[in-house]
Design an enzyme around this catalytic site. Structure first.
Site, short mmCIF file in Angstrom:
data_model
loop_
_atom_site.label_atom_id
_atom_site.label_comp_id
_atom_site.label_asym_id
_atom_site.label_seq_id
_atom_site.Cartn_x
_atom_site.Cartn_y
_atom_site.Cartn_z
N GLU A 329 0.85 -1.21 0.00
CA GLU A 329 0.00 0.00 0.00
C GLU A 329 0.88 1.26 0.00
O GLU A 329 0.70 2.18 0.79
CB GLU A 329 -0.93 -0.01 1.22
CG GLU A 329 -1.81 -1.26 1.28
CD GLU A 329 -2.63 -1.35 2.56
OE1 GLU A 329 -2.20 -0.79 3.59
OE2 GLU A 329 -3.70 -1.98 2.54
N CYS A 426 -10.38 -0.07 8.20
CA CYS A 426 -9.89 1.23 8.65
C CYS A 426 -10.56 2.39 7.92
O CYS A 426 -10.77 3.45 8.51
CB CYS A 426 -8.37 1.30 8.48
SG CYS A 426 -7.80 0.89 6.81
#
Length: 676
Positions: A329, A426
């Protein structure tokens, strides 16, 4: 700067500007009020159901049940990601922000029950983490590089500060302080303490918030310790990996050895490029900016500026997305910004907003920070949530071909439609807490100046010389670039202060400004003034204000044919459209399939039209374009040497990027081929 010099500035904070308290800002805006209503009435209740595993078809969270088991209320074992606790904390933080704006007794009752649960789950020494309490009770602080202990602690602290500020609830602040005090006994420069830091930065910015809420200087010192320790040699991650028998929690990422992944490859003051996991980088930078602002650490602020510059000039998408690679990421290298395999996690753009807002507090006249904040907010962040408030994007691509998403492993992270929930959830609670706290990003004050960074309708109150100054803002900024402000106060005499108004870069510096109906200032976007050439910055109105004075500000809103830097291989020869704060895209729903065959005509007409019926009301852009295709039937050959192309004229329709994927699964493209 040596340690003595650092200590000498430690006691003298920078004269930063400060946001108005959230309780002093009320939003009533034609664009944003609906999103805030969704957060209050749909998103937060929906997330509560998801945290309690009551959403059919969504991945189970187990987050609340983990706390119930840790509290002894239920029997069972830990389930979920190692950082599952943070989802509850972010939900509670969003609730705090909502309550600061509007009291809700049912929400208070629910949140207080969660706080009671946290108190029961907290260990006698102050420790609070369900993963290590339930699954590995003897292994606290043994795998900081991977296991998010301080990250979860940071989110708990942020939630406690937000909820206490809104309600005055001392119990939640006491929970956070007990945990922070315990952490302070574990970490520090003393030989008997751990000289370590979390793999995922978050505790740093949270401790500064706790310091500001309590005045306890130890929390600021501990935050600075974590920043100073990151990347120091001998490397803490290597030492702890060896100490725990060379075991890892996430085998696929090797966090204990890939130091750049966690921004631990160099001391933070020596880092010059945005490297590693994108969310971690911007959370780290937010903490660095906070500590620099509180301590006057010029070296730390210089490091913030270097990282900011590299990120926004070489590693940021036009939508305000960051993180171009799915693996880790993460950032990759300068100008590597692919549209179709992009990651651009929603949380990363939210973290970018955190960083931008903090830099804007330190340097409130630098419109570049506000421009990036606005770009991320109006594009990637809003794109991360559907119009129903129940579906979310984790990843925010700039080009989507649904068939590739379902068949090509390289695109498995790209989703052509928003998802109901995630095992690693998240992003949804992060969106909720940002939108619930949106009022904190609109204004800052320093001395006798009120800075307006975002033009969002509503009312703000500022106390100056004992007088309550109200600024009532009516905004049609999003679609027409028009803002009207009215100053109100009950002072016996007029009040002198400066109103500093941001000029967004997309206007090209073009605006007109009226005070009490009379033209006060204007600038053309095609003029040669320094302000127009800069295309941004702030206009300052330094005057004595009567109650009832009005300011009308109208920005030029040209349709911009945006190009990428020539070193961005993925956008070379292509164009995208931007109008106002919105980047636009094409969807299959409007233009048919095979969007790669569409090309914009450089000299063609561009027309704007507001469609009140489309996706809650938005401006579309219709552009002269062509669809390229073979002049004859292609037959069965995969390749041919004698085939000619023809251009079929068409009108291409563009919608704001944030609104894509609300009309079923289909292709989408931000960048379009540019042709003569």
């Amino acid at each position: 700067m040596d340690q003595m010099e650092k200590d000498s500035v430690f006691v003298s904070a920078m004269n930063r500007s400060r946001p108005l308290p959230l309780s002093s800002v009320r939003i009533q805006d034609s664009f944003w009020s609906e999103y805030i209503r969704l957060v209050r009435e749909v998103v937060v209740p929906y997330q509560w159901e998801a945290l309690n595993d009551r959403v059919p078809g969504a991945e189970p969270s187990h987050a609340i049940r983990n706390f119930q088991i840790a509290a002894g209320d239920e029997q069972g074992s830990f389930y979920g990601m190692v950082f599952q606790d943070s989802d509850v904390a972010k939900w509670l933080e969003a609730v705090g922000y909502l309550l600061a704006s509007e009291h809700d007794e049912e929400l208070v009752t629910l949140a207080d029950e969660v706080i009671d649960l946290l108190a029961r789950a907290q260990q006698p020494d102050g420790y609070l983490n369900t993963y290590f309490t339930l699954r590995e009770p003897g292994k606290r602080w043994t795998n900081l590089s991977e296991c998010h202990e301080l990250y979860c602690a940071g989110h708990l602290i942020e939630a406690a500060v937000a909820y206490h500020a809104a309600t005055g609830n001392m119990r939640v602040l006491d929970i956070a302080r007990r945990f922070a005090d315990y952490i302070d006994t574990i970490f520090g420069p003393e030989p008997a303490k751990l000289q370590g830091y979390d793999g995922h930065p978050e505790i740093e910015l949270a401790l500064v918030k706790l310091y500001r809420a309590t005045g306890e200087h130890r929390y600021l010192s501990l935050s600075r310790f974590f920043l100073d320790q990151r990347g120091a040699q001998p490397h803490f991650y290597k030492l702890e990996w060896e100490k725990r028998g060379e075991t890892v929690h996430f085998p696929g990422l090797l966090m204990s050895h890939d130091y750049a992944y966690s921004q631990a490859h160099l001391p933070v003051r020596q880092q010059e490029a945005a490297d590693g996991h994108a969310v971690r980088l911007v959370y780290l930078c937010a903490g660095m900016a906070d500590v620099a602002a509180e301590t006057g650490d010029a070296e730390l602020l210089a490091a913030c500026r270097k990282l900011w510059s590299n990120m926004v000039t070489k590693r940021m998408y036009i939508t305000g997305g960051i993180g171009s690679m799915a693996h880790g990421e993460s950032f990759t290298y300068d100008y590597d910004l692919p549209s179709d395999t992009v990651y651009a996690e929603t949380c990363a753009s939210i973290g970018l907003i955190f960083f931008a807002a903090r830099m804007l507090q330190i340097e409130p006249k630098d419109g570049g920070y506000a421009d990036v904040l606005e770009r991320a907010l109006y594009n990637t962040v809003v794109s991360g949530m559907s119009r129903d408030g129940k579906h979310f994007f984790y990843v925010n691509p700039l080009e989507v071909h649904p068939e590739a998403c379902s068949h090509n492993h390289n695109y498995k992270h790209i989703k052509p439609e928003r998802q109901g929930w995630f095992g690693c959830a998240c992003c949804p609670p992060n969106i909720a807490r940002l939108l619930a706290s949106l009022g904190q990003y609109m204004y800052t004050t320093r001395d006798r100046t009120l800075y307006t960074h975002l033009y969002i309708g509503g009312q703000a109150e500022w106390v100056l010389d004992g007088n309550v100054i109200s600024l009532v803002q009516e905004s049609d900024y999003a679609w027409n670039g028009a803002v009207r402000m009215r100053v109100e106060h009950a002072a016996a005499v007029p009040v002198a202060f400066t109103l500093s108004l941001r000029i967004p870069s997309w206007s090209g510096g073009g605006y007109s400004l009226l005070i009490n109906g009379q033209l006060a200032k204007s600038s053309s976007s095609d003029s040669h003034s320094s302000e127009a050439a800069r295309g941004g910055g702030y206009v300052e109105l330094n005057r004595v204000w009567q109650s009832g004075d009005t300011v009308e500000l109208t920005f030029d809103m040209p349709i911009l044919r945006m190009k990428g830097h020539p070193l961005i291989r993925h956008t070379f020869g292509k164009t995208t459209l931007q109008r106002g704060p919105f980047v636009y895209c094409m969807e299959e729903a409007d233009n048919g399939a095979h969007l790669h065959q569409v090309a914009l005509l450089r000299g063609g007409d561009l027309e704007v039209q507001f469609n009140p019926q489309l996706l809650g009301g938005l401006c579309t852009i219709t552009a002269d374009a062509v669809r390229r295709g073979p002049a004859a039937d292609w037959q069965q050959s995969l390749y041919a040497s004698d085939m000619k192309w023809e251009n079929t004229p068409m009108k291409a329709t563009f919608i704001p990027y944030y609104a894509w994927a609300n009309r079923g699964i289909g292709e989408m493209a931000v960048w379009v081929e540019d042709r003569m």
